[in-house]
Design a protein around this motif. Structure first.
Motif, PDB file in Angstrom:
ATOM      1  N   ASN A   1      29.401   6.138  96.885  1.00 54.25           N
ATOM      2  CA  ASN A   1      30.497   5.279  96.118  1.00 54.25           C
ATOM      3  C   ASN A   1      30.047   4.782  94.601  1.00 54.25           C
ATOM      4  N   ALA A   2      28.846   4.211  94.536  1.00 55.89           N
ATOM      5  CA  ALA A   2      28.480   3.931  93.362  1.00 55.89           C
ATOM      6  C   ALA A   2      28.192   5.056  92.169  1.00 55.89           C
ATOM      7  N   SER A   3      27.597   6.234  92.867  1.00 56.62           N
ATOM      8  CA  SER A   3      27.577   7.258  92.016  1.00 56.62           C
ATOM      9  C   SER A   3      28.904   7.779  91.397  1.00 56.62           C
ATOM     10  N   GLU A   4      29.897   7.716  92.232  1.00 59.98           N
ATOM     11  CA  GLU A   4      31.251   8.370  91.871  1.00 59.98           C
ATOM     12  C   GLU A   4      31.894   7.632  90.751  1.00 59.98           C
ATOM     13  N   LYS A   5      31.509   6.258  90.525  1.00 57.59           N
ATOM     14  CA  LYS A   5      32.266   5.543  89.811  1.00 57.59           C
ATOM     15  C   LYS A   5      31.530   5.424  88.409  1.00 57.59           C
ATOM     16  N   PRO A   6      32.345   5.605  87.251  1.00 54.09           N
ATOM     17  CA  PRO A   6      31.625   5.482  85.922  1.00 54.09           C
ATOM     18  C   PRO A   6      30.723   4.058  85.691  1.00 54.09           C
ATOM     19  N   SER A   7      29.762   3.905  85.067  1.00 57.04           N
ATOM     20  CA  SER A   7      29.119   2.695  84.424  1.00 57.04           C
ATOM     21  C   SER A   7      29.624   1.871  83.870  1.00 57.04           C
ATOM     22  N   THR A   8      29.727   0.636  83.879  1.00 57.55           N
ATOM     23  CA  THR A   8      30.303  -0.295  82.721  1.00 57.55           C
ATOM     24  C   THR A   8      29.867   0.164  81.305  1.00 57.55           C
TER      25      THR A   8
ATOM     26  N   HIS B   1      31.350   1.960  76.071  1.00 59.32           N
ATOM     27  CA  HIS B   1      31.050   2.833  74.932  1.00 59.32           C
ATOM     28  C   HIS B   1      32.208   3.716  74.799  1.00 59.32           C
ATOM     29  N   GLU B   2      32.843   4.210  75.937  1.00 54.31           N
ATOM     30  CA  GLU B   2      34.128   4.887  75.589  1.00 54.31           C
ATOM     31  C   GLU B   2      35.282   4.150  74.788  1.00 54.31           C
ATOM     32  N   ALA B   3      35.354   2.901  75.210  1.00 55.02           N
ATOM     33  CA  ALA B   3      36.238   1.912  74.359  1.00 55.02           C
ATOM     34  C   ALA B   3      35.925   1.939  72.974  1.00 55.02           C
ATOM     35  N   PHE B   4      34.861   1.479  72.800  1.00 54.06           N
ATOM     36  CA  PHE B   4      34.170   1.264  71.406  1.00 54.06           C
ATOM     37  C   PHE B   4      34.208   2.589  70.535  1.00 54.06           C
ATOM     38  N   ILE B   5      34.099   3.762  71.009  1.00 49.73           N
ATOM     39  CA  ILE B   5      34.446   5.171  70.427  1.00 49.73           C
ATOM     40  C   ILE B   5      35.893   5.320  70.180  1.00 49.73           C
ATOM     41  N   ARG B   6      36.494   4.943  71.121  1.00 48.19           N
ATOM     42  CA  ARG B   6      38.278   5.090  70.842  1.00 48.19           C
ATOM     43  C   ARG B   6      38.426   4.289  69.625  1.00 48.19           C
ATOM     44  N   GLN B   7      37.830   3.066  69.678  1.00 48.56           N
ATOM     45  CA  GLN B   7      38.148   2.145  68.566  1.00 48.56           C
ATOM     46  C   GLN B   7      37.598   2.814  67.180  1.00 48.56           C
ATOM     47  N   TYR B   8      36.613   3.396  67.109  1.00 50.58           N
ATOM     48  CA  TYR B   8      35.958   3.767  66.068  1.00 50.58           C
ATOM     49  C   TYR B   8      36.866   5.173  65.554  1.00 50.58           C
TER      50      TYR B   8
ATOM     51  N   PHE C   1      41.895  14.757  51.230  1.00 44.76           N
ATOM     52  CA  PHE C   1      42.675  15.049  52.307  1.00 44.76           C
ATOM     53  C   PHE C   1      43.461  13.820  52.987  1.00 44.76           C
ATOM     54  N   PRO C   2      44.564  13.266  52.276  1.00 47.19           N
ATOM     55  CA  PRO C   2      44.971  12.002  52.326  1.00 47.19           C
ATOM     56  C   PRO C   2      45.782  11.960  53.805  1.00 47.19           C
ATOM     57  N   ASP C   3      46.042  13.082  54.520  1.00 51.31           N
ATOM     58  CA  ASP C   3      46.518  12.866  55.911  1.00 51.31           C
ATOM     59  C   ASP C   3      45.512  13.033  56.963  1.00 51.31           C
ATOM     60  N   LEU C   4      44.167  13.043  56.619  1.00 52.35           N
ATOM     61  CA  LEU C   4      43.189  13.404  57.612  1.00 52.35           C
ATOM     62  C   LEU C   4      43.105  12.477  58.795  1.00 52.35           C
ATOM     63  N   ARG C   5      43.143  13.222  59.956  1.00 55.00           N
ATOM     64  CA  ARG C   5      43.263  12.655  61.104  1.00 55.00           C
ATOM     65  C   ARG C   5      42.217  13.594  62.313  1.00 55.00           C
ATOM     66  N   ASP C   6      41.822  12.726  63.146  1.00 57.49           N
ATOM     67  CA  ASP C   6      41.070  13.064  64.293  1.00 57.49           C
ATOM     68  C   ASP C   6      41.877  12.947  65.544  1.00 57.49           C
ATOM     69  N   SER C   7      41.835  14.038  66.269  1.00 56.62           N
ATOM     70  CA  SER C   7      42.367  14.030  67.607  1.00 56.62           C
ATOM     71  C   SER C   7      41.254  14.212  68.681  1.00 56.62           C
ATOM     72  N   ILE C   8      41.002  13.299  69.529  1.00 53.85           N
ATOM     73  CA  ILE C   8      39.923  13.300  70.465  1.00 53.85           C
ATOM     74  C   ILE C   8      40.357  14.389  71.712  1.00 53.85           C
ATOM     75  N   THR C   9      39.462  15.488  72.097  1.00 53.31           N
ATOM     76  CA  THR C   9      39.989  16.173  72.992  1.00 53.31           C
ATOM     77  C   THR C   9      39.187  16.031  74.498  1.00 53.31           C
ATOM     78  N   ASN C  10      37.920  15.320  74.436  1.00 49.94           N
ATOM     79  CA  ASN C  10      37.220  15.049  75.534  1.00 49.94           C
ATOM     80  C   ASN C  10      36.173  14.100  75.071  1.00 49.94           C
ATOM     81  N   ILE C  11      35.614  13.055  75.941  1.00 47.07           N
ATOM     82  CA  ILE C  11      34.776  12.279  75.836  1.00 47.07           C
ATOM     83  C   ILE C  11      33.786  12.476  76.962  1.00 47.07           C
TER      84      ILE C  11
END
Length: 145
Positions: free
Chosen positions: A17-24, A29-36, A86-96
Motif C-alpha cells: 500500500n505504501a508503494s502505491e501512494k505518491p510520496s509527500t 514538488h508537484e504543487a511547487f512546480i505548478r505554482q512556478y 511574445f507578449p501572450d507567451l504561455r505554457d500548458s503542462i501536459t504531464n508531470i
C-alpha cells in the motif's frame, strides 16, 4: 509461528500500500512546480525567479551548450525579454513525473504570438532539481531548429 506469519503478512500489506501512494515529497514538488508555471503564465518573473537558488544551473539551448549558471536577476532579464518578443507567451503542462526525492520532470507546450502575428507552439521537457525548497537545476530540452 502463527504470530510470525501474521506479522509478515501485515508487513507485506503495508509495504504494498505504501508503494502505491505518491510520496509527500512528490506531492510537495508537484504543487511547487505548478505554482512556478502559474507565475510563468502571469509573467511574474520576479516571483518565478525567487523559486530558484540565488545561482542555479541551467541547460537550455537558448543559453548555449552545456551547463550555464544563472542568477535570479539574469533569469528575470531572460524571461522579460522573451515576453517582450511574445507578449501572450504561455505554457500548458501536459504531464508531470516525480523522479525521486529531488527531481521532477515536466512536459509542457509553450505557445506565443510575435509582434508580426506569427505564432509558435513548442513541446518542451524540463527536469527540475529541487533542493531545500528551491530549484537548483533547470535542464530544459526542446527542438530549437
Amino acid at each position: 509461528m502463527k504470530n510470525f506469519t501474521l506479522l509478515v503478512a501485515l508487513w507485506a500489506c503495508i509495504a504494498c500500500n505504501a508503494s502505491e501512494k505518491p510520496s509527500t515529497t512528490a506531492n510537495t514538488h508537484e504543487a511547487f512546480i505548478r505554482q512556478y508555471y502559474a507565475y510563468f503564465n502571469q509573467h511574474d518573473w520576479g516571483k518565478m525567479a525567487n523559486m530558484y537558488t540565488e545561482t542555479a544551473d541551467f541547460k537550455d539551448p537558448s543559453l548555449g551548450k552545456g551547463i550555464v549558471k544563472q542568477t535570479r536577476e539574469q533569469t528575470i532579464k531572460k524571461y522579460s525579454e522573451l515576453s517582450q518578443a511574445f507578449p501572450d507567451l504561455r505554457d500548458s503542462i501536459t504531464n508531470i513525473y516525480p523522479a525521486g526525492e529531488k527531481h521532477i520532470v515536466v512536459e509542457f507546450i509553450s505557445r506565443g504570438t510575435a509582434p508580426d502575428k506569427s505564432t509558435f507552439e513548442l513541446p518542451i521537457c524540463t527536469i527540475f532539481t529541487i533542493e531545500k525548497g528551491l530549484i537548483s537545476k533547470d535542464f530544459t530540452y526542446y527542438d530549437n531548429f
